[in-house]
Write a protein that holds these residues in place. Structure first.
Motif, PDB file in Angstrom:
ATOM      1  N   LYS A  21      -4.534  60.709  -3.996  1.00  0.00           N
ATOM      2  CA  LYS A  21      -5.502  61.799  -4.170  1.00  0.00           C
ATOM      3  C   LYS A  21      -6.481  61.776  -3.011  1.00  0.00           C
ATOM      4  N   ILE A  22      -7.209  62.853  -2.868  1.00  0.00           N
ATOM      5  CA  ILE A  22      -8.184  62.947  -1.785  1.00  0.00           C
ATOM      6  C   ILE A  22      -9.484  63.558  -2.291  1.00  0.00           C
ATOM      7  N   THR A  23     -10.479  63.484  -1.494  1.00  0.00           N
ATOM      8  CA  THR A  23     -11.762  64.098  -1.845  1.00  0.00           C
ATOM      9  C   THR A  23     -12.382  64.671  -0.581  1.00  0.00           C
ATOM     10  N   THR A  24     -13.418  65.431  -0.771  1.00  0.00           N
ATOM     11  CA  THR A  24     -14.069  66.039   0.386  1.00  0.00           C
ATOM     12  C   THR A  24     -15.445  65.441   0.593  1.00  0.00           C
ATOM     13  N   TYR A  25     -15.946  65.586   1.772  1.00  0.00           N
ATOM     14  CA  TYR A  25     -17.286  65.078   2.096  1.00  0.00           C
ATOM     15  C   TYR A  25     -18.309  65.735   1.184  1.00  0.00           C
ATOM     16  N   LYS A  26     -18.096  66.985   0.922  1.00  0.00           N
ATOM     17  CA  LYS A  26     -19.045  67.723   0.101  1.00  0.00           C
ATOM     18  C   LYS A  26     -19.073  67.173  -1.313  1.00  0.00           C
ATOM     19  N   LEU A  27     -17.901  67.021  -1.901  1.00  0.00           N
ATOM     20  CA  LEU A  27     -17.849  66.497  -3.260  1.00  0.00           C
ATOM     21  C   LEU A  27     -18.405  65.089  -3.320  1.00  0.00           C
ATOM     22  N   LEU A  28     -18.062  64.330  -2.325  1.00  0.00           N
ATOM     23  CA  LEU A  28     -18.528  62.947  -2.272  1.00  0.00           C
ATOM     24  C   LEU A  28     -20.056  62.906  -2.253  1.00  0.00           C
ATOM     25  N   ALA A  29     -20.625  63.704  -1.387  1.00  0.00           N
ATOM     26  CA  ALA A  29     -22.081  63.744  -1.269  1.00  0.00           C
ATOM     27  C   ALA A  29     -22.689  64.289  -2.557  1.00  0.00           C
ATOM     28  N   HIS A  30     -22.061  65.305  -3.069  1.00  0.00           N
ATOM     29  CA  HIS A  30     -22.573  65.917  -4.290  1.00  0.00           C
ATOM     30  C   HIS A  30     -22.550  64.922  -5.442  1.00  0.00           C
ATOM     31  N   ALA A  31     -21.480  64.130  -5.489  1.00  0.00           N
ATOM     32  CA  ALA A  31     -21.358  63.108  -6.533  1.00  0.00           C
ATOM     33  C   ALA A  31     -22.465  62.072  -6.392  1.00  0.00           C
ATOM     34  N   LEU A  32     -22.907  61.881  -5.192  1.00  0.00           N
ATOM     35  CA  LEU A  32     -23.989  60.930  -4.942  1.00  0.00           C
ATOM     36  C   LEU A  32     -25.338  61.553  -5.243  1.00  0.00           C
ATOM     37  N   GLY A  33     -25.310  62.836  -5.505  1.00  0.00           N
ATOM     38  CA  GLY A  33     -26.554  63.516  -5.839  1.00  0.00           C
ATOM     39  C   GLY A  33     -27.312  63.965  -4.610  1.00  0.00           C
ATOM     40  N   THR A  34     -26.602  64.281  -3.542  1.00  0.00           N
ATOM     41  CA  THR A  34     -27.258  64.711  -2.318  1.00  0.00           C
ATOM     42  C   THR A  34     -26.393  65.739  -1.608  1.00  0.00           C
ATOM     43  N   ARG A  96      -2.699  71.001  10.768  1.00  0.00           N
ATOM     44  CA  ARG A  96      -4.016  70.436  10.508  1.00  0.00           C
ATOM     45  C   ARG A  96      -4.605  70.828   9.159  1.00  0.00           C
ATOM     46  N   LYS A  97      -3.810  71.433   8.317  1.00  0.00           N
ATOM     47  CA  LYS A  97      -4.312  71.797   6.991  1.00  0.00           C
ATOM     48  C   LYS A  97      -3.521  71.045   5.929  1.00  0.00           C
ATOM     49  N   ILE A  98      -4.179  70.747   4.855  1.00  0.00           N
ATOM     50  CA  ILE A  98      -3.528  70.029   3.767  1.00  0.00           C
ATOM     51  C   ILE A  98      -2.828  71.013   2.839  1.00  0.00           C
ATOM     52  N   GLU A  99      -1.583  70.724   2.536  1.00  0.00           N
ATOM     53  CA  GLU A  99      -0.845  71.584   1.613  1.00  0.00           C
ATOM     54  C   GLU A  99      -1.215  71.197   0.191  1.00  0.00           C
ATOM     55  N   ASN A 100      -1.374  72.199  -0.654  1.00  0.00           N
ATOM     56  CA  ASN A 100      -1.766  71.967  -2.044  1.00  0.00           C
ATOM     57  C   ASN A 100      -3.064  71.162  -2.094  1.00  0.00           C
ATOM     58  N   PHE A 101      -3.917  71.513  -1.195  1.00  0.00           N
ATOM     59  CA  PHE A 101      -5.196  70.803  -1.050  1.00  0.00           C
ATOM     60  C   PHE A 101      -5.915  70.621  -2.389  1.00  0.00           C
ATOM     61  N   GLU A 102      -6.074  71.697  -3.116  1.00  0.00           N
ATOM     62  CA  GLU A 102      -6.779  71.633  -4.391  1.00  0.00           C
ATOM     63  C   GLU A 102      -6.043  70.754  -5.389  1.00  0.00           C
ATOM     64  N   LYS A 103      -4.758  70.707  -5.223  1.00  0.00           N
ATOM     65  CA  LYS A 103      -3.935  69.941  -6.144  1.00  0.00           C
ATOM     66  C   LYS A 103      -4.164  68.439  -5.989  1.00  0.00           C
ATOM     67  N   PHE A 104      -4.333  68.007  -4.774  1.00  0.00           N
ATOM     68  CA  PHE A 104      -4.574  66.588  -4.506  1.00  0.00           C
ATOM     69  C   PHE A 104      -6.050  66.243  -4.608  1.00  0.00           C
ATOM     70  N   LEU A 105      -6.864  67.267  -4.605  1.00  0.00           N
ATOM     71  CA  LEU A 105      -8.297  67.036  -4.623  1.00  0.00           C
ATOM     72  C   LEU A 105      -8.757  66.345  -5.898  1.00  0.00           C
ATOM     73  N   HIS A 106      -9.407  65.243  -5.716  1.00  0.00           N
ATOM     74  CA  HIS A 106      -9.913  64.495  -6.868  1.00  0.00           C
ATOM     75  C   HIS A 106     -11.395  64.804  -7.075  1.00  0.00           C
ATOM     76  N   LYS A 107     -11.750  65.113  -8.307  1.00  0.00           N
ATOM     77  CA  LYS A 107     -13.149  65.393  -8.611  1.00  0.00           C
ATOM     78  C   LYS A 107     -13.740  64.250  -9.422  1.00  0.00           C
ATOM     79  N   PHE A 108     -14.933  63.952  -9.157  1.00  0.00           N
ATOM     80  CA  PHE A 108     -15.615  62.863  -9.872  1.00  0.00           C
ATOM     81  C   PHE A 108     -16.138  63.322 -11.229  1.00  0.00           C
TER      82      PHE A 108
END
Length: 108
Positions: A21-34, A96-108
């Motif tokens: 699975k993968i995550t994004t910088y945005k989600l990661l930061a958001h999960a940290l509360g920032t 340079r793009k991830i296929e099924n990006f949302e599919k692999f995207l892991h949410k906290f």
DNA sequence: GCTTTGACACTAA
DNA sequence: CTTAGTGCCAAAG
């Protein structure tokens, strides 16, 4: 409580991402509360463990962090290396793009 | 303690 | 689609 540095928290959170699975910088930061999307990337760049996750435990799966627009983003050892690693986890990159990006995207 | 840097995000043109 | 500009935050100098 041990107030760890922002970077430390990023690593810890990142380690919570399951393999394949993968995550994004945005989600990661958001999960940290920032909104420090950049600060997250900064922490990785100064990365204490340039080694790839694997054998021993302290390794951080930095290659599982991608940009919100679906691009792999950057990597200390080279974007190509990052793509290769993601491929090993079953994630394919196309132009340079991830296929099924949302599919692999892991949410906290 | 201010300035510079940076593996980002978003909007506008 | 690409380019440019703005905003955001933390670490390092």
């Amino acid at each position: 409580m041990k107030s760890k540095s922002f970077s430390q928290r990023c690593y810890d959170l990142l380690k919570k991402v399951p393999k394949g699975k993968i995550t994004t910088y945005k989600l990661l930061a958001h999960a940290l509360g920032t909104k420090a999307y950049r600060a997250v990337g900064n922490a990785m760049n100064k990365n204490p463990y340039p080694g790839i996750c694997g054998v021993h435990k302290k390794e951080i799966p930095c290659h599982r962090v991608v940009k919100s627009n679906g691009e792999v983003g950057g990597f200390a050892l080279g974007t190509k290396k990052k793509i290769a690693l993601l491929g090993e986890e079953g994630i394919k990159i196309k132009n340079r793009k991830i296929e099924n990006f949302e599919k692999f995207l892991h949410k906290f």
